[in-house]
Design a protein around this motif. Structure first.
Motif, short mmCIF file in Angstrom:
data_model
loop_
_atom_site.label_atom_id
_atom_site.label_comp_id
_atom_site.label_asym_id
_atom_site.label_seq_id
_atom_site.Cartn_x
_atom_site.Cartn_y
_atom_site.Cartn_z
N HIS A 55 0.56 -0.88 -0.13
CA HIS A 55 0.16 0.34 -0.11
C HIS A 55 0.83 1.40 -0.14
CE1 HIS A 55 0.77 0.48 4.26
NE2 HIS A 55 0.85 -0.75 4.58
N ASP A 117 6.22 -3.71 -7.95
CA ASP A 117 5.86 -2.89 -7.35
C ASP A 117 6.87 -1.80 -7.30
OD1 ASP A 117 2.66 -3.03 -6.99
OD2 ASP A 117 3.12 -3.51 -4.73
N PHE A 298 -3.93 0.44 -2.88
CA PHE A 298 -2.26 -0.34 -3.20
C PHE A 298 -2.28 -0.41 -4.42
CE2 PHE A 298 -6.02 -3.45 -1.05
CZ PHE A 298 -4.82 -3.95 -0.29
N SER A 300 -0.17 -1.75 -6.34
CA SER A 300 -0.85 -2.97 -7.56
C SER A 300 -2.09 -2.31 -8.69
CB SER A 300 -0.60 -3.87 -6.97
OG SER A 300 -1.61 -4.34 -5.83
N ALA A 301 -3.15 -2.33 -7.26
CA ALA A 301 -4.41 -1.48 -8.07
C ALA A 301 -3.92 -0.64 -9.01
CB ALA A 301 -4.99 -0.71 -7.20
N LEU A 302 -3.53 0.37 -8.51
CA LEU A 302 -3.37 1.62 -9.33
C LEU A 302 -2.40 1.40 -10.56
CD1 LEU A 302 -2.44 4.63 -6.84
CD2 LEU A 302 -4.51 3.94 -8.10
N ASN A 304 -2.33 -1.71 -12.22
CA ASN A 304 -3.64 -2.09 -12.68
C ASN A 304 -4.64 -1.65 -13.52
OD1 ASN A 304 -2.27 -4.75 -12.15
ND2 ASN A 304 -3.50 -5.01 -11.15
N ALA A 305 -4.98 -0.18 -12.78
CA ALA A 305 -5.91 0.67 -13.85
C ALA A 305 -4.78 1.28 -14.95
CB ALA A 305 -5.90 1.88 -13.11
#
Length: 416
Positions: A55, A117, A298, A300-302, A304-305
């Motif tokens: 995060h 990351d 996170f 990784s979420a950013l 992946n977006a």
């Protein structure tokens, strides 16, 4: 354990100033460079417990000490960097049980995500990246030495360290005993356990529990405590009196205090670390970002977006590492726009004179990692280069963009 791939860091044609950091133990700015034996600038940063994804609080810490790593390199120093991974611990085991997955599989999955990351954020990896499991022989040897010094005692199946064995205990955090007693149970301590000599004594070896992983030791099967893990790894790879111990401000006590106490009980000739540097906490939705609260953003979420990792890094750089601050989507979107503007200026080739901005960026980072000041200097160069109309004004520095691009990468880790 394998770390992650290293980014290409350009060499600068100028030498950066010596670095000064705010030392938690001395509560003052101090120059940090070579270790106690004068061989390297050495750094230990406490790593993740891999039970969930990276995060922004994690990212803030590792980008901060990446700035220090780069500042030392730019000052012409050789850097020895070590980091641990707590790949066996209660939170990991609890998470694995909850999601019905083997704890080893969960750990490896999250460690691999962390590697990706860090690569995306262009963080220089440690030379020594060590998991708690692989550090067990080091931990056992350190406990043996503590035991020989009369600093270890048994409570049922567990081993504890006596804080009274370290005459310098409390010198890292500068906390009062009352503060320590308040914080200790909030951060993994067990002050109320019957049989302990002092409520603040930390666990160094946890005896085997049913259903938990364990390893052989002279005191029976079990696994390491948290603090002893980092102390053993740092001693092995960096030695006594290494330059900087780093981490979040929530590690000041008990973690960093206990690490120092373990090491200094064995060798009081030098402090565990010459300086202790700590990052502020990153909040989200009004509270400190943490897994227990579930208010996480996170990396990784950013990614992946399809959000630019350089924009994510810029958000972090816009806050001084010792400050507490709140993550918002607006900060990220503004950073995306800024990165676009900076790329536009760099694409022109020519621009405002580069020498002043290069000097200011290096000076700012050397001054307690003042990334916001460095970012402001770059922004001023971009504004001067683009001019009020957004087009290249009249400038004499035909190679400015290349010079600014190089210092952005070498000092700030921004590859644009």
């Amino acid at each position: 354990m394998r770390a992650w791939s290293a980014p290409d860091v350009p060499a600068l044609p100028v030498t950066a100033p010596a670095v000064r950091l705010f030392d938690t133990a001395r509560q003052d700015l101090v120059e940090v460079g070579l270790d106690a034996v004068g061989s390297n600038a050495s750094l230990y940063v406490c790593g993740i417990t891999p039970y969930d994804a990276t995060h922004m609080g994690h990212a803030n810490t590792y980008v901060t000490f990446d700035l220090l790593h780069r500042a030392w390199l730019n000052a012409g120093l050789t850097v020895n960097y070590a980091q641990n991974v707590t790949d066996v611990d209660d939170p990991l085991l609890e998470r694995a049980t909850k999601v019905k997955i083997d704890w080893r599989e969960l750990a490896e999955r999250e460690i691999e995500l962390f590697r990706k990351d860090m690569e995306a954020l262009r963080v220089i990896p440690p030379a020594n990246y060590t998991g708690a499991v692989e550090s067990i022989p080091l931990v056992i040897e350190l406990i043996k030495q503590l035991e020989a010094a009369g600093a270890v005692y048994k409570v049922e199946e567990d081993l504890y360290f006596s804080i009274s064995a370290d005459d310098a205990f409390g010198g890292e955090s500068q906390y009062s005993r009352e503060q320590m007693l308040e914080i200790f149970p909030e951060r993994g301590g067990d002050p109320d356990r019957p049989g302990k000599k002092d409520p603040l004594d930390p666990l160094v070896w946890r005896g085997e529990r049913p259903g938990e992983p364990s390893w052989d030791s002279p005191w029976g099967k079990g696994r390491p405590g948290w603090h002893i893990e980092c102390a053993a790894i740092a001693r092995e790879h960096l030695g006594a009196g290494f330059t900087v111990q780093g981490g979040g401000s929530d590690l000041i006590f008990p973690h960093h205090e206990m690490c120092a106490a373990h090491a200094q009980t064995i060798d009081s000739s030098a402090p565990f670390a010459q300086a202790y540097a700590h990052c502020g906490m990153v909040g989200y939705l009004g509270e400190k970002m943490s897994k227990s609260k579930g208010n996480l953003v996170f990396v990784s979420a950013l990614r992946n977006a399809e959000l630019d990792p350089m924009a994510i890094r810029l958000v972090l750089l816009r806050h001084h590492y010792r400050s507490d601050w709140e993550w918002t989507d607006e900060l990220l979107f503004d950073a995306v726009d800024t990165v676009g503007q900076w790329r536009k200026a760099l694409a022109l080739g020519a621009g405002a004179p580069a020498e002043p901005v290069v000097a200011e960026v290096l000076a700012a980072i050397a001054d307690d990692l003042d990334a916001p000041r460095a970012v402001a200097a770059v922004q001023a160069w971009v504004d001067a280069t683009l001019g009020g109309s957004g087009h290249l004004a009249q400038h004499s520095d035909e190679d400015a963009a290349a010079q600014v691009s190089k210092v952005l990468d070498a000092a700030l880790g921004l590859s644009l």
